[in-house]
Design a protein around this motif. Structure first.
Motif, PDB file in Angstrom:
ATOM      1  N   MET A 578       0.878  -1.168   0.000  1.00 39.19           N
ATOM      2  CA  MET A 578       0.000   0.000   0.000  1.00 39.19           C
ATOM      3  C   MET A 578       0.917   1.221   0.000  1.00 39.19           C
ATOM      4  O   MET A 578       1.717   1.411   0.916  1.00 39.19           O
ATOM      5  N   SER A 602      -3.837   6.961   0.150  1.00 40.26           N
ATOM      6  CA  SER A 602      -3.342   5.571   0.141  1.00 40.26           C
ATOM      7  C   SER A 602      -3.830   4.862  -1.107  1.00 40.26           C
ATOM      8  O   SER A 602      -4.985   5.014  -1.527  1.00 40.26           O
ATOM      9  N   SER A 603      -2.959   4.065  -1.713  1.00 39.18           N
ATOM     10  CA  SER A 603      -3.316   3.345  -2.936  1.00 39.18           C
ATOM     11  C   SER A 603      -4.311   2.230  -2.625  1.00 39.18           C
ATOM     12  O   SER A 603      -4.261   1.601  -1.568  1.00 39.18           O
ATOM     13  N   ILE A 604      -5.213   1.983  -3.569  1.00 37.94           N
ATOM     14  CA  ILE A 604      -6.218   0.939  -3.365  1.00 37.94           C
ATOM     15  C   ILE A 604      -6.234  -0.064  -4.517  1.00 37.94           C
ATOM     16  O   ILE A 604      -7.075  -0.950  -4.557  1.00 37.94           O
ATOM     17  N   TYR A 611      -6.178   6.337  -5.519  1.00 33.73           N
ATOM     18  CA  TYR A 611      -5.887   6.613  -4.107  1.00 33.73           C
ATOM     19  C   TYR A 611      -7.132   7.105  -3.384  1.00 33.73           C
ATOM     20  O   TYR A 611      -7.963   7.813  -3.950  1.00 33.73           O
ATOM     21  N   PHE A 639      -8.170  -0.848   2.245  1.00 32.73           N
ATOM     22  CA  PHE A 639      -7.365  -1.721   1.386  1.00 32.73           C
ATOM     23  C   PHE A 639      -7.844  -3.166   1.504  1.00 32.73           C
ATOM     24  O   PHE A 639      -8.017  -3.866   0.502  1.00 32.73           O
ATOM     25  N   ARG A 643      -9.366  -5.407  -1.502  1.00 28.74           N
ATOM     26  CA  ARG A 643      -8.514  -6.455  -2.077  1.00 28.74           C
ATOM     27  C   ARG A 643      -8.498  -7.744  -1.249  1.00 28.74           C
ATOM     28  O   ARG A 643      -7.801  -8.692  -1.584  1.00 28.74           O
ATOM     29  N   PRO A 647      -1.792  -5.497   2.912  1.00 33.40           N
ATOM     30  CA  PRO A 647      -0.560  -5.391   2.132  1.00 33.40           C
ATOM     31  C   PRO A 647       0.619  -5.997   2.894  1.00 33.40           C
ATOM     32  O   PRO A 647       0.642  -5.982   4.130  1.00 33.40           O
TER      33      PRO A 647
END
Length: 843
Positions: A578, A602-604, A611, A639, A643, A647
């Motif tokens: 992440m 934050s990346s998703i 983000y 996250f 997913r 992470p």
């Protein structure tokens, strides 16, 4: 932490604007703490740092030549360094300031011996052991570095009459007037840095805005754009104009005649000559007082005046702005453009300017009494070091990889990687003028053409309406509702919303934009895209402008413009991590009634292209992020929802931290995050994610210059992809400089990456390649940017938070809470997360 250097990329030699201290001080120095108080007994409160303290210490040394010979070096705050130990019992002095300085009065100066600094202590700074605690206040290593900075800067700072504790000084030669009582001055910056194996002086050109040293009335005429005195008096009757003048002048030092007395403006008053007060139990006006006590009849009794903190009032016509005062408030867009023109240097001119300054009399290194006494020497030639040029990652659009040249790529005849579907949309027009309907129709046609060419599906034409600037949100709401009329409800039975609402702003449409963004971001959860007057209807630039707008619309409507494919060793890191960006922005200098805003994105997704955003309010001017662990925990849960797994690694890019605050970040942010990660791991019954924490610095003065034509781009800058991790880096931490973008104007600034945590023990090559790849995923551009996209996004989220506060709090109005106590809970309660937090609303 591993301090291995990277190896990937083509080796290149570059110059940097840094000069080695070829000989360090040869003598022992005695470090004294300085306490300055008013009065001969020293019973009064301590005088803070500033010009007055510098004048007092200067007089102290002049009046006591036997004690201060050779002269001591003073940092303008609390630290005084001398090669001659002051006799026991001679640590308290009475200083009598004569009228020729600025004012009569006696002061007491007490010097307390803090430490002794040997030459061997300074040599330790270049070792990993010595660098370990650099930046920690009052630490021996930090004080040793301060000593070097003070010795080097003492000469030029005193010569050009700038604050001793500042690292920059400015010269009046070549200054250029901006609008509204402001000038742009060029100057030089110098900072001593301890690196692995040597100590260097980083020297750079710099530019700053200053108040013009004119009489106060002339300045006010410029600020308010008035023709003459009569026009100025009328203008000050307007609350809006008077507030503008107050904001401009508050805190400024003025010289008052007669007597050349220096006073600081606390506030302004209208009709100063008519103000009444009591003097010796007699009521009189300011004009009467000046006539009887100064034998001066005020020419403009109805003119504004200044008010001091004590309540005393002085007429504007008796005041002149003191020279050499920095203007630290926000510049207008017009002044910002003019300022940039003054501050831009080509790479070649910049390197020549700093080299000439070091070799010539401007810095005075060779003849400075403090340099001669110390025995220090600075190498007159800039350092030449070895870097590497990284290969750009592949940028993937719908049809495959694009060719990247000079950090840029072309999207002509390309399709977005994931094109968005525009079911319904609206255009609301607040611009006016001749044939506005035809201009808007032409813009719509060009925009739709670009969106379709890039692969987007547009089901229908836009619902177009003229907006009412007096009722912005109702205008947008009306157009939005009309655009979805007749569409069936969504699968969960809710009414449809338009995919995007495009708003055409009028000239100077900041207030319209503020209301648009609050409506879309907070109230309705509908993406909006503002376009500027003069841009959307420009025949010359319309094609490029529409292409740029299409990039933003696709992302806001749920699409993905492109993916980046770095080297194989980095692909798995991106997919299993992440990626996080953090930033803090502050209110204007001196404003303590507004909160600072912290943000986290934050990346998703696996490609680290989309983000989610979080914002929080915290006390004004606080750099450490109070709630970083809470925001990051929420990001991890999102996250996991997206997913279905945590992470393996959380990679945090933290913006906005100075070198002296690394230890604070470690204590107040990283440790809290590590505790949270362990807690989340236990919650999900899996090993906790490992942490990589990297500080990304932009506000530094290190620059790189090509040593030959092979390492040079069209602008004369180093080629994009330059990474430097040797020669000028930290002796304790893993750090590197990365110039990830192509040069456009002036000298490119590399970003400085400092790795404070590396839990997985990624190699230097992996972290450098990852950071470079993330500079290619910024959705609103077809070129690499100067910092990783999540850092860029975090900065934009902070700025956008202005629209997420309750409008009644008037966050943007810095004068609306004068004298009020700061109430953090009020601001926290008034700040709402965006209804589009997961939808890239900030692009």
């Amino acid at each position: 932490m591993s301090l291995t250097k990277g190896t990937s990329g083509r080796p290149v030699n570059v110059y940097t604007n840094s000069f080695q201290i070829s000989r360090l001080p040869l003598k022992k120095y005695y470090h004294y703490d300085v306490v300055t108080k008013h009065g001969a007994t020293g019973a009064a409160s301590e005088i803070p740092s500033g010009r007055r303290v510098t004048e007092i210490i200067d007089r102290l040394q002049t009046d006591n030549p036997a004690t201060f010979n050779p002269p001591a070096a003073f940092d303008g705050v609390k630290n005084l360094f001398t090669t001659r130990k002051i006799e026991e019992g001679r640590n308290s002095f009475t200083v009598n300031m004569g009228v020729q300085v600025r004012a009569t009065g006696q002061y007491t100066v007490r010097l307390g011996l803090v430490s002794e600094i040997d030459p061997s202590d300074i040599e330790k700074l270049t070792s990993s052991r010595g660098a370990e605690t650099l930046g920690v206040p009052n630490n021996a290593n930090t004080i040793a570095l301060t000593l070097l900075q003070v010795i080097l800067s003492q000469g030029p700072q005193l010569q050009y009459k700038f604050s001793l504790h500042a690292k920059s000084f400015f010269i009046t030669a070549g200054k250029r007037d901006l609008s509204g009582g402001i000038s742009a001055w060029k100057g030089f910056f110098q900072s001593v840095r301890a690196t692995a194996g040597r100590i260097i002086v980083n020297v750079d050109t710099t530019t700053a805005a200053f108040y013009k040293d004119s009489d106060l009335i002339s300045s006010a005429l410029e600020v308010l754009g008035c023709r003459d005195i009569r026009d100025l008096v009328r203008a000050c009757a307007s609350d809006q104009n008077f507030q503008k003048l107050r904001s401009f002048l508050r805190g400024v030092l003025v010289e008052v005649q007669p007597g050349n007395r220096t006073k600081r403006i606390a506030d302004l008053v209208r009709n100063a000559g008519r103000e009444e007060f009591f003097k010796d139990n007699e009521k009189m006006t300011v004009a009467e007082y000046w006539a009887s006590h100064h034998h001066r009849r005020l020419q403009f009794p109805d003119m504004f005046g200044i008010k001091l903190k004590s309540g005393a009032i002085f007429p504007a016509e008796a005041c002149k702005i003191k020279p050499g005062q920095r203007y630290k408030k926000h510049l207008s867009p017009e002044d910002t453009a003019a300022f940039l023109k003054v501050s831009v240097w080509s790479p070649e001119d910049r390197l020549n300017a700093v080299t000439d300054a070091v070799q010539g009399s401007l810095f005075n290194y060779a003849s400075s009494p403090w340099m001669i006494e110390s025995g220090m020497r600075v190498d007159p030639e800039p350092l030449r070091i070895t870097g590497r040029e990284l290969t750009a990652p592949q940028v993937l659009y719908g049809a495959g990889a694009l060719r990247v040249s000079g950090g840029a790529w072309n999207v002509i005849k390309q399709r977005f990687r994931v094109p968005a579907h525009i079911k319904a949309w609206a255009i609301v027009v607040f611009d006016k003028g001749q044939d506005i309907q035809g201009r808007v129709d032409a813009f719509e046609g060009a925009l739709v053409s670009h969106m379709v060419k890039l692969g987007m599906t547009v089901d229908q034409g836009a619902t177009k309406e003229m907006g009412n600037p007096q009722d912005v949100q109702r205008s947008i709401e009306s157009a939005a509702l009309k655009s979805v009329r007749g569409l069936p409800p969504t699968a969960d039975g809710k009414p449809q919303k338009p995919s995007i609402v495009v708003v055409i702003l009028p000239p100077g449409g900041n207030e319209v934009r503020r209301q648009v963004k609050q409506w879309g971001d907070v109230l309705r959860g509908i993406p909006t895209q503002c376009v500027k007057a003069g841009k959307y209807d420009s025949q010359k630039g319309r094609e490029q402008y529409c292409s740029n707008v299409a990039l933003k619309i696709n992302v806001k409507a749920g699409g993905i413009n492109s993916y980046v494919q770095p080297k194989t060793s980095v692909i798995n890191i991106m997919q299993e991590s992440m990626i996080v960006g953090c930033d803090v922005t502050h209110p204007a200098p001196g404003v303590m009634t507004r909160p600072s805003v912290a943000s986290l994105v934050s990346s998703i997704d696996e490609g680290a292209t989309r983000y989610r955003a979080y914002v929080d309010a915290q006390p004004p001017r606080q750099e450490m992020i109070t709630n970083i662990a809470g925001m990051l925990e929420a990001a991890l849960k999102t996250f996991h929802q997206r997913r279905h797994v945590l992470p393996k690694t959380v990679i945090v890019y933290r913006d906005g931290v100075s070198e002296g605050e690394y230890w604070k970040v470690d204590e107040q942010e990283i440790k809290r995050v590590e505790e949270m990660l362990n807690r989340v791991g236990q919650m999900f019954k899996v090993p906790p994610p490992q942490l990589v924490f990297i500080v990304v610095g932009k506000r530094h003065h290190i620059r790189f210059f090509p040593s030959d034509s092979s390492g040079k781009d069209k602008s004369g800058n180093c080629n994009p992809g330059l990474v430097v991790d040797d020669g000028i880096v930290h002796s304790k931490l893993m750090d590197f400089y990365l110039q990830s973008h192509g040069g456009l104007l002036g000298t490119s600034r590399p970003s400085h990456y400092v790795v404070l945590r590396n839990g997985p023990q990624f190699t230097a090559d992996q972290l450098q390649e990852l950071s470079y790849a993330l500079c290619f995923v910024y959705a609103a551009a077809t070129r690499s940017v100067s910092i990783p996209a999540p850092v860029y996004y975090a900065d934009k989220v902070c700025t956008r938070a202005e629209f997420q506060f309750d409008p009644q709090l008037r966050y943007a109005d810095e004068t609306s809470s004068d004298g009020a106590q700061f109430d953090l809970e009020k601001w926290k309660n008034g700040l709402r997360q965006s209804a589009l937090s997961a939808d890239m609303y900030f692009v």
